[in-house]
Design an enzyme around this catalytic site. Structure first.
Site: not given
Length: 622
Positions: A19, A366, A560
């Site tokens: 990482d 929207d 999303e």
């Protein structure tokens, strides 16, 4: 082979090595060696290579740690699991549970920590609004108020737009269905979209249910239908979401689809009868009231009834709208906005602007230039396709399950009644929305008396609803896919319709280059119903490849939405991309994106699933 690993020691070493950007994920953007050796209980060593396998190790360690373990027993089958199998399994075994909420004591505590629960106090106080006639809920939350920092408010019997505007300074959650289980009151569960969306949304819930049903979570799909029913009975509509500021706003209608698909699995006829009555009530009282959502053209529009600006918008969102009026009045933007929001300043032009703005939000899209500034004047293709589906669903259910006779509110409904309604709607849609020259459906603008010619993914919804004849279907598929197909699937609109983007005309999240799960899922179903198997397989593959590639490269990220043009989850328009902010492991994914993956896998040919596991780019196959 199973590996016994000290969780903390392995995590520390793995993250220190791999990482490199310190974001507590392992992604393709990290600059580590991409190689890590683990040792089995028997002393056998195995080297994991590449971002995907290393991020799987990170995720498995965190799952074991969150289970309270100090030592993890991790199967190599999970570390080197084919990506399609792993994503699907994670959705089925973890994400749905991670997205499930209830409005009872056990669920309220998480709502207290919700970012939308604004408070001036150090300790969050959640306002719970309860319907006027729900005595059980009022009693339950009043008792709960003695133990938790709640404020319980009973709503008036008649909820006016003026009353809702008066709640803008004290937003809260709206109660959902409670039920008695073994002598204890429990909240009927619901699935939230994910991320900052910690409430039950309207059309999200239907698309989530497609995935839930595929994953044998009929309990949750049925529960969401039960909460839809509660909303209609107590709030008069299926809500945009169960927040106080959504009381005047619904969302795209999918209730008849949800109850039909749940019933196929449960065969509970008394449940179906109850919900069918409620669905007819919603159809007649929400959508078919003349002068409101039913236009003079006898087709429907979105029309969110409310006053002032949508209070859920973040501070400064409407500065560009208020600026000119504030300057003219000699006031600051904030002063003018506050005075207008309270009703102290009257401005008909702003009133009109916000009718359109709220209606865009009711549409679910929207925001988009397809609807911005004109939404309440638009007869949208998709809304009328959804209502056609209601009418044909009602006809099928009454014919097939109720012997062609169904009594609701003193009226007897037959399948012929609803078939006639559907036939009338198709004729009107073909007359007003179908364009013979372009060979596609377009929205109609009431104010201009003309079609908009905005090419949107919603042009395919008549295939989903079964409206098209064979010629219309073929034309829509040929012309629509040619305009909207991108690397990662179907874009929300084509680039030409979106138009040029500038400082004064910023990109909107429901426009090109972005693609959204509900559009893909409806398009796939439409293609399947009309026999366009080749096109179906390609579009499913493109979408699933994009999801899989991004999950493999970015520590399991399921967001999303996507930019389908370059096939990435890195979307920054307007509100960013929910579902991308997490550490170590995503425990939720994103509701309708999870469902689209499960639905897509159920449709895809086995050979293409193998290609997907091998991450073969779609342009090498199609």
């Amino acid at each position: 082979m199973t590996f016994k690993l000290d969780i903390e020691a392995t995590l520390k070493k793995l993250l220190a090595q791999e990482d490199t950007d310190n974001d507590k994920k392992i992604t393709v953007e990290d600059q580590g060696p991409k190689s890590f050796t683990i040792t089995s209980e028997e002393g056998h060593q195995h080297t994991l290579s590449g971002t995907y396998h290393l991020s799987n190790l990170l995720q498995e360690l965190i799952l074991a740690k969150e289970n309270g373990d100090t030592v993890a027993f991790i199967s190599l089958d999970h570390l080197e699991e084919p990506p399609v199998k792993r994503i699907s399994r994670m959705i089925r075994e973890y994400y749905w549970n991670g997205l499930t909420r209830t409005m009872d004591a056990s669920g309220i505590e998480s709502l207290l920590k919700d970012s939308k629960n604004e408070t001036l106090d150090e300790i969050a106080v959640l306002i719970v609004y309860v319907p006027y006639h729900d005595e059980q809920a009022y009693s339950y939350y009043s008792e709960l108020q003695k133990k938790l920092p709640l404020e319980v408010v009973r709503l008036p019997e008649i909820i006016s737009p003026e009353y809702v505007r008066g709640l803008n300074d004290k937003p809260g959650i709206l109660s959902l269905k409670l039920e008695l289980v073994n002598g204890e009151i429990k909240g009927v569960p619901f699935v939230v979209p994910g991320g900052r969306f910690n409430e039950m949304y309207g059309w999200d819930s239907y698309f989530e249910s497609i995935g839930l049903i595929l994953d044998d979570r009929i309990d949750l799909a049925r529960a969401m239908a039960d909460n839809f029913q509660y909303e209609i009975e107590h709030y008069g509509k299926i809500l945009n979401a169960n927040r106080s500021y959504y009381l005047t706003r619904t969302q795209p209608p999918f209730y008849s689809s949800l109850i039909s698909e749940v019933y196929i699995k449960t065969q509970d006829k008394s449940w179906l009868e109850s919900h069918l009555k409620t669905a007819i009530r919603e159809y007649e009282t929400v959508w078919m009231v003349p002068g409101k959502r039913l236009t003079g053209f006898k087709l429907n529009r979105y029309l969110a009834e409310g006053l002032g600006k949508p209070p859920e918008a973040e501070a400064g969102h409407f500065n560009h709208v208020f600026a000119g009026y504030a300057k003219e009045a000699g006031m600051s933007i904030l002063e003018y906005e506050e005075a207008y929001s309270k009703g102290d300043i009257k401005n008909p032009a702003l009133d009109k602007y916000f009718v359109h703005d709220r209606s865009v939000r009711e549409s679910g899209h929207d925001t988009s230039y397809r609807l911005e500034g004109i939404c309440a004047d638009i007869i949208p293709v998709e809304l009328n396709a959804f209502l056609y589906k209601y009418e044909t669903d009602f006809a099928k259910l009454i014919q097939g399950e109720f012997n062609n006779s169904f009594n609701y509110n003193g009226k007897n409904y037959t399948s012929e009644y609803w078939e006639h309604k559907a036939s009338e709607r198709k004729e009107l849609m073909d007359s007003l929305l179908w364009n013979d020259t372009e060979g596609m459906y377009f929205d109609f603008n009431i104010a201009t008396g003309a079609q908009t010619k905005f090419v949107s993914a919603t042009l395919f919804t008549p295939l989903w609803a079964g409206i098209c004849d064979a010629e219309q279907a073929a034309s829509s598929v040929k012309n629509g896919i040619a305009l909207l197909k991108e690397k990662g699937g179907i874009a929300s609109c084509d680039e030409a319709s979106r138009g040029a983007i500038s400082e004064h005309r910023p990109q909107k999240q429901w426009d090109y280059p972005n693609g959204w799960a509900p559009h893909q899922m409806m398009i796939w179903k439409g293609l399947k119903q009309y026999g366009f198997e080749k096109e179906l397989q390609e579009l499913v593959y493109r979408w699933l490849y994009m999801i899989t590639r991004n999950a493999v490269d970015y520590n399991g990220t399921i967001p999303e939405k996507y930019d389908v043009v370059i096939a990435t989850h890195k979307v920054f328009a307007e509100y960013g991309n929910v579902g991308t902010e997490f550490q170590y492991i995503t425990k939720e994914g994103f509701g309708w994106m999870n469902a689209s993956f499960q639905y897509g896998v159920s449709l895809l040919d086995e050979g293409l699933i193998k290609n997907l596991n091998d991450l073969v780019p779609p342009d090498q196959l199609f």
